[in-house]
Enzyme design. Structure first.
Site, PDB file in Angstrom:
ATOM      1  N   GLY A  19     -34.567   6.220  57.370  1.00  0.00           N
ATOM      2  CA  GLY A  19     -36.214   6.592  58.562  1.00  0.00           C
ATOM      3  C   GLY A  19     -36.813   5.910  59.110  1.00  0.00           C
ATOM      4  CE1 TYR A  60     -13.824   8.189  60.501  1.00  0.00           C
ATOM      5  CE2 TYR A  60     -13.681   6.134  58.126  1.00  0.00           C
ATOM      6  CZ  TYR A  60     -13.793   7.648  58.805  1.00  0.00           C
ATOM      7  OH  TYR A  60     -14.991   8.884  58.261  1.00  0.00           O
ATOM      8  N   PRO A  62     -25.189   8.003  54.213  1.00  0.00           N
ATOM      9  CG  PRO A  62     -24.387   6.167  51.963  1.00  0.00           C
ATOM     10  CD  PRO A  62     -24.478   7.004  53.250  1.00  0.00           C
ATOM     11  CG  LEU A  63     -26.951   2.488  53.056  1.00  0.00           C
ATOM     12  CD1 LEU A  63     -25.735   1.258  53.869  1.00  0.00           C
ATOM     13  CD2 LEU A  63     -27.901   2.069  52.022  1.00  0.00           C
TER      14      LEU A  63
END
Length: 282
Positions: free
Chosen positions: A213, A64, A209-210
Site C-alpha cells: 500500500g 485458476y 504477500p506483496l
C-alpha cells in the site's frame, strides 16, 4: 546460500519439507485469472525457472483459468521430481473476476478428480478447501476432503480463508497441515490464525504477500528501508513475512520472469531489528 535456500525450510504434515518461498500459479493464466495466458511458452518458462531457482512448492487451484493453471503446471513440470504440488477446490468460475463458492461434498469430490487428471497424478500432495461456503455446513465440506484422503487421492489436507473457529472445526475432522490466508504488511487480520498455526506447527501459506500500500510510496517506511538496503519494496514485504514466523510460507505469483527473479532474491534480505520494529508498528 543461493536461491530460495536462504529462506530456510518448513516441514508440512511431518513428511514434506519445502523451502519457505513458494510459487502461486494464479497469474500464469489470462487477464482476470480467466482463460489461457497471452503466451503459453512464457507461462511454462516461468514455472520451470521457479524450480531452477529452488522453489519446490507450487500452489494452484482448479478455479485458476479455470483449469488452465493446473494444465500448464503439468505441461511444464510433470512428473514433479522433488516438487510438492498443492491445489484447491471449492470455488467455481462464471467469468473474469467472478468466484462463486461451492463447498458441497459432491462438488469437492468431482473437483479433486478433475485436478488429479489435469495434474496427471494419482494422489495430490496437498489438497486445500479454497473457502468456506455459507450455504454448506463447514464440517460437511471438510469431511469430503477427509474422505478423499482416506481413499488415497489426497496426501495432506489444508484449508484456506478461514477464521480461528473454522480452523478448529476443521482440525476436529482431519489433520490440517496448512492454512492459506491473505497476509501482508497492510492486511494482518489473520494474525490470530497465524498464531494458532505457529503454536501447532501448521504451515501458513500467505497469499497476496506483496501488498504494501502507501508504505511503499516515496517517503513510506517500506520505500525507505528498500532504498537503504538496496532492495525493492516488494522484496522488503516478502522479507518481513519470512521473519514474521517460522511457519510462514509466502506464495507470490507472477507471469513475468523478471518479477519471479526479483521475488526469489527477497530471501537474501535479512531485515534488522529496527527495520522489523518499524514495519511491525505500521
Amino acid at each position: 546460500m543461493s536461491g530460495v535456500e536462504a529462506g530456510g525450510t518448513l516441514t508440512i504434515g511431518g513428511d514434506v519439507s519445502v523451502h519457505r518461498l513458494g510459487f502461486g500459479a494464479m497469474r500464469i493464466t489470462g487477464r482476470g485469472v480467466w482463460g489461457p495466458p497471452p503466451d503459453r511458452a512464457v507461462a511454462k518458462a516461468v514455472l520451470r525457472r521457479a524450480v531452477e531457482l529452488g522453489v519446490d512448492l507450487i500452489d494452484t487451484a482448479d478455479s485458476y483459468g479455470p483449469h488452465v493453471s493446473e494444465e500448464l503446471i503439468a505441461e511444464a513440470l510433470h512428473p514433479y521430481d522433488g516438487l510438492t504440488i498443492a491445489t484447491k477446490g471449492g470455488l467455481e468460475r462464471t467469468g473474469p473476476g467472478e468466484w462463486p463458492r461451492n463447498g458441497r461434498p459432491e462438488h469437492l469430490k468431482a473437483a479433486c478428480e478433475g485436478s488429479l487428471g489435469r495434474l496427471r497424478v494419482d494422489r495430490i500432495d496437498l489438497y486445500q478447501l479454497h473457502s468456506p461456503d455459507r450455504a454448506v455446513p463447514y464440517a460437511e465440506s471438510v469431511g469430503a476432503l477427509k474422505e478423499l484422503q482416506d481413499e488415497g487421492k489426497v496426501r495432506h489436507v489444508g484449508v484456506s480463508n478461514v477464521s480461528v473457529a473454522q480452523l478448529a472445526e476443521a482440525r476436529a475432522i482431519v489433520d490440517v497441515v496448512s492454512v492459506q490466508n491473505r497476509f501482508n504488511l497492510v492486511d494482518r487480520a489473520s494474525q490470530d490464525v497465524l498464531d494458532v498455526c505457529e503454536r501447532s506447527g501448521i504451515g501458513f501459506l500467505a497469499w497476496y504477500p506483496l501488498a504494501a500500500g502507501n508504505l511503499a510510496l516515496p517517503g513510506g517506511v517500506v520505500a525507505e528501508i528498500a532504498h537503504c538496503r538496496g532492495f525493492t519494496p516488494g522484496q522488503v514485504a516478502l522479507a518481513w513475512l519470512l521473519q514474521r514466523s517460522p511457519v510462514m510460507l509466502p506464495i507470490p505469483g507472477t507471469g513475468s520472469l523478471d518479477h519471479l527473479e526479483e521475488n526469489v532474491e527477497a530471501v537474501e534480505l535479512t531485515l534488522t531489528d529496527d527495520d522489523v520494529a518499524r514495519l511491525d508498528a505500521r
